[in-house]
Scaffold this motif. Structure first.
Motif, PDB file in Angstrom:
ATOM      1  N   GLU A  90      43.967  41.630  44.232  1.00  0.00           N
ATOM      2  CA  GLU A  90      43.351  42.305  43.043  1.00  0.00           C
ATOM      3  C   GLU A  90      43.434  41.306  41.804  1.00  0.00           C
ATOM      4  O   GLU A  90      42.815  41.323  40.962  1.00  0.00           O
ATOM      5  N   SER A  91      44.787  40.868  41.625  1.00  0.00           N
ATOM      6  CA  SER A  91      45.102  40.093  40.437  1.00  0.00           C
ATOM      7  C   SER A  91      45.818  38.685  40.986  1.00  0.00           C
ATOM      8  O   SER A  91      46.653  38.896  41.688  1.00  0.00           O
ATOM      9  N   ILE A  92      45.349  37.758  40.207  1.00  0.00           N
ATOM     10  CA  ILE A  92      46.251  36.644  40.293  1.00  0.00           C
ATOM     11  C   ILE A  92      46.782  36.252  38.982  1.00  0.00           C
ATOM     12  O   ILE A  92      46.187  36.229  37.965  1.00  0.00           O
ATOM     13  N   TYR A  93      48.110  36.089  38.870  1.00  0.00           N
ATOM     14  CA  TYR A  93      48.977  36.002  37.878  1.00  0.00           C
ATOM     15  C   TYR A  93      49.229  34.266  37.597  1.00  0.00           C
ATOM     16  O   TYR A  93      48.817  33.795  38.368  1.00  0.00           O
ATOM     17  N   PRO A  94      49.559  34.061  36.297  1.00  0.00           N
ATOM     18  CA  PRO A  94      49.656  32.736  35.975  1.00  0.00           C
ATOM     19  C   PRO A  94      50.790  32.127  36.970  1.00  0.00           C
ATOM     20  O   PRO A  94      51.705  32.727  37.286  1.00  0.00           O
ATOM     21  N   VAL A 136      37.679  33.442  33.838  1.00  0.00           N
ATOM     22  CA  VAL A 136      38.070  34.315  32.699  1.00  0.00           C
ATOM     23  C   VAL A 136      39.143  33.634  31.787  1.00  0.00           C
ATOM     24  O   VAL A 136      40.001  32.975  32.508  1.00  0.00           O
ATOM     25  N   ALA A 137      39.057  33.772  30.500  1.00  0.00           N
ATOM     26  CA  ALA A 137      40.056  33.494  29.629  1.00  0.00           C
ATOM     27  C   ALA A 137      40.145  34.687  28.799  1.00  0.00           C
ATOM     28  O   ALA A 137      39.691  35.160  27.984  1.00  0.00           O
ATOM     29  N   LYS A 138      41.571  34.908  28.537  1.00  0.00           N
ATOM     30  CA  LYS A 138      42.190  35.850  27.746  1.00  0.00           C
ATOM     31  C   LYS A 138      43.283  35.371  26.827  1.00  0.00           C
ATOM     32  O   LYS A 138      44.422  34.970  27.579  1.00  0.00           O
ATOM     33  N   LYS A 139      43.518  35.717  25.445  1.00  0.00           N
ATOM     34  CA  LYS A 139      44.499  35.402  24.923  1.00  0.00           C
ATOM     35  C   LYS A 139      45.734  36.344  25.074  1.00  0.00           C
ATOM     36  O   LYS A 139      46.834  35.808  25.409  1.00  0.00           O
ATOM     37  N   ASN A 140      45.489  37.561  25.099  1.00  0.00           N
ATOM     38  CA  ASN A 140      46.818  38.609  25.147  1.00  0.00           C
ATOM     39  C   ASN A 140      46.122  39.840  25.924  1.00  0.00           C
ATOM     40  O   ASN A 140      45.053  39.994  26.007  1.00  0.00           O
ATOM     41  N   PHE A 141      47.007  40.614  26.503  1.00  0.00           N
ATOM     42  CA  PHE A 141      46.714  41.837  27.102  1.00  0.00           C
ATOM     43  C   PHE A 141      47.491  42.997  26.427  1.00  0.00           C
ATOM     44  O   PHE A 141      48.604  42.967  25.953  1.00  0.00           O
ATOM     45  N   ASP A 142      46.676  44.248  26.557  1.00  0.00           N
ATOM     46  CA  ASP A 142      47.690  45.419  25.999  1.00  0.00           C
ATOM     47  C   ASP A 142      47.478  46.413  27.125  1.00  0.00           C
ATOM     48  O   ASP A 142      46.655  47.096  27.565  1.00  0.00           O
ATOM     49  N   ASP A 143      48.599  46.485  28.032  1.00  0.00           N
ATOM     50  CA  ASP A 143      48.917  47.285  29.271  1.00  0.00           C
ATOM     51  C   ASP A 143      47.612  47.123  30.212  1.00  0.00           C
ATOM     52  O   ASP A 143      47.280  48.156  30.768  1.00  0.00           O
ATOM     53  N   GLN A 144      47.266  45.828  30.481  1.00  0.00           N
ATOM     54  CA  GLN A 144      46.061  45.720  31.223  1.00  0.00           C
ATOM     55  C   GLN A 144      45.931  44.337  32.028  1.00  0.00           C
ATOM     56  O   GLN A 144      47.055  43.630  31.547  1.00  0.00           O
ATOM     57  N   MET A 145      45.438  44.172  33.198  1.00  0.00           N
ATOM     58  CA  MET A 145      45.474  42.873  33.625  1.00  0.00           C
ATOM     59  C   MET A 145      44.075  42.457  34.408  1.00  0.00           C
ATOM     60  O   MET A 145      43.444  43.465  34.681  1.00  0.00           O
ATOM     61  N   ILE A 146      43.523  41.403  34.360  1.00  0.00           N
ATOM     62  CA  ILE A 146      42.320  41.031  35.085  1.00  0.00           C
ATOM     63  C   ILE A 146      42.339  41.567  36.610  1.00  0.00           C
ATOM     64  O   ILE A 146      43.331  41.188  37.222  1.00  0.00           O
ATOM     65  N   LYS A 147      41.281  42.212  37.090  1.00  0.00           N
ATOM     66  CA  LYS A 147      41.139  42.713  38.386  1.00  0.00           C
ATOM     67  C   LYS A 147      40.031  42.329  39.153  1.00  0.00           C
ATOM     68  O   LYS A 147      38.857  42.437  38.384  1.00  0.00           O
ATOM     69  N   ILE A 148      40.222  41.874  40.224  1.00  0.00           N
ATOM     70  CA  ILE A 148      38.968  41.397  41.128  1.00  0.00           C
ATOM     71  C   ILE A 148      38.462  42.694  41.975  1.00  0.00           C
ATOM     72  O   ILE A 148      39.285  43.424  42.900  1.00  0.00           O
ATOM     73  N   ILE A 149      37.295  43.039  41.392  1.00  0.00           N
ATOM     74  CA  ILE A 149      36.810  44.275  42.326  1.00  0.00           C
ATOM     75  C   ILE A 149      36.054  44.108  43.446  1.00  0.00           C
ATOM     76  O   ILE A 149      36.063  44.681  44.297  1.00  0.00           O
ATOM     77  N   PHE A 150      35.271  43.030  43.566  1.00  0.00           N
ATOM     78  CA  PHE A 150      34.666  42.588  44.799  1.00  0.00           C
ATOM     79  C   PHE A 150      34.592  40.992  44.975  1.00  0.00           C
ATOM     80  O   PHE A 150      34.313  40.403  43.985  1.00  0.00           O
ATOM     81  N   ALA A 151      34.480  40.668  46.307  1.00  0.00           N
ATOM     82  CA  ALA A 151      34.225  39.220  46.418  1.00  0.00           C
ATOM     83  C   ALA A 151      33.273  39.256  47.668  1.00  0.00           C
ATOM     84  O   ALA A 151      33.564  39.844  48.866  1.00  0.00           O
ATOM     85  N   GLY A 152      31.933  38.685  47.722  1.00  0.00           N
ATOM     86  CA  GLY A 152      31.190  38.570  48.892  1.00  0.00           C
ATOM     87  C   GLY A 152      30.034  38.092  48.482  1.00  0.00           C
ATOM     88  O   GLY A 152      29.804  37.471  47.451  1.00  0.00           O
ATOM     89  N   ASP A 153      28.785  38.230  49.179  1.00  0.00           N
ATOM     90  CA  ASP A 153      27.565  37.488  49.047  1.00  0.00           C
ATOM     91  C   ASP A 153      26.640  38.494  48.615  1.00  0.00           C
ATOM     92  O   ASP A 153      25.967  39.375  49.374  1.00  0.00           O
ATOM     93  N   LEU A 154      26.313  38.709  47.399  1.00  0.00           N
ATOM     94  CA  LEU A 154      25.482  39.658  46.686  1.00  0.00           C
ATOM     95  C   LEU A 154      23.956  39.274  46.767  1.00  0.00           C
ATOM     96  O   LEU A 154      23.099  39.925  46.677  1.00  0.00           O
ATOM     97  N   ASP A 155      23.638  37.958  46.433  1.00  0.00           N
ATOM     98  CA  ASP A 155      22.317  37.354  46.199  1.00  0.00           C
ATOM     99  C   ASP A 155      21.939  36.780  47.346  1.00  0.00           C
ATOM    100  O   ASP A 155      20.930  35.924  47.239  1.00  0.00           O
ATOM    101  N   ASP A 156      22.657  36.602  48.535  1.00  0.00           N
ATOM    102  CA  ASP A 156      21.941  36.393  49.941  1.00  0.00           C
ATOM    103  C   ASP A 156      21.629  35.135  49.808  1.00  0.00           C
ATOM    104  O   ASP A 156      20.566  34.536  50.318  1.00  0.00           O
TER     105      ASP A 156
END
Length: 276
Positions: free
Chosen positions: A154-158, A212-232
């Motif tokens: 779900e998340s990849i940290y530095p 994605v690029a973000k300078k700072n976070f406020d009690d949040q983290m980048i989350k990967i919701i889905f990975a797959g082939d949507l556009d065929d």
């Protein structure tokens, strides 16, 4: 009181924009620490962002996406009820994409409306609500059917990376930035100067792109919701929540088919909402 709530609501929105049939599943390979400092320097020099650390640009993404919930007035546009929508559905570990009838109804917004009689909010509803992850406006290459997917963290940290194979292509998700414990005895990690990349290797040719690029976070983290082939097109697509604030949600759609020549993926749509 209504004016105060509306002011707080718009401040949070501005903050976000500134700081900011079974399906076939593929098998992921491994997670590892990413410490190739020379490669990292090269990637940073070629980033579309440098000091500002804000990518992608939400306002520049043309494809409309929404979720099935209740929203504030300005989070849903009046013409949304005229669009054709495709829903991404999840049933256990299987995914499917299907054209879906969506209803938009004015309802009371308990945060911004002063009285119970006011109805400035939007309720977005459809059948099979519980299994619908996201709604995407119809694109020429969308078709009804099962969607192949790949399981990734779900998340990849530095200094972390995740390598996997999908449709005979090698991919690596990795992140750069700074991380530290909030306190010495705490499990909570504070992340800053964060960048998430996707490296793709096809027939020995490697490309690396910023997601994605973000300078700072406020009690949040980048989350990967889905990975797959949507556009065929038998290539990887992603849905990532790119929000950096705990009270904001920003599911962002990345597709491979609209990507420029020589690129593997492109951000095309985002849906920014505020919880309260």
């Amino acid at each position: 009181m209504k004016a105060v709530f509306k002011t707080l609501f718009f401040i949070i929105i501005i903050f976000q924009f500134i700081s900011c049939n079974n399906s076939k599943k593929e098998i992921a390979l491994k997670t590892e620490v990413y410490k190739d400092s020379d490669k990292e320097t090269e990637i940073v020099e070629n980033d579309p962002v440098k000091e500002e650390f804000s990518f992608p640009n939400d306002s520049a993404l043309p494809v409309k996406i929404i979720r099935l919930e209740t929203f504030h007035s300005d989070e849903i546009q009046e013409n949304y009820n005229k669009k054709v929508w495709f829903g991404l559905f999840k049933n256990k570990d299987n995914y499917s994409l299907a054209e879906t009838t969506v209803s938009f109804k004015r309802v009371n917004d308990p945060i911004l409306d002063e009285t119970d009689e006011e109805k400035t909010g939007w309720e977005v509803s459809a059948q099979a609500k519980d299994s619908c992850l996201i709604l995407i406006e119809k694109l020429p290459y969308f078709i009804d059917g099962n969607i192949s997917s790949v399981k990734i963290p779900e998340s990849i940290y530095p200094e972390e990376s995740f390598k996997f194979s999908y449709k005979n292509v090698e991919y690596t998700l990795f992140a750069t930035g700074k991380k530290k414990k909030e306190q010495q005895d705490s499990d909570w990690i504070v992340v800053s100067n964060y960048k998430l990349y996707l490296k793709t290797v096809v027939n020995g040719k490697e490309t690396t792109e910023l997601l994605v690029a973000k300078k700072n976070f406020d009690d949040q983290m980048i989350k990967i919701i889905f990975a797959g082939d949507l556009d065929d097109d038998n290539k990887l697509d992603l849905i990532i929540d790119t929000a950096s604030h705990y009270n904001v949600s920003s599911p962002t759609l990345y597709l491979s088919k609209p990507a420029e020549k020589g690129k593997a993926i492109k951000p095309v749509g985002v849906f920014v909402t505020v919880g309260c």
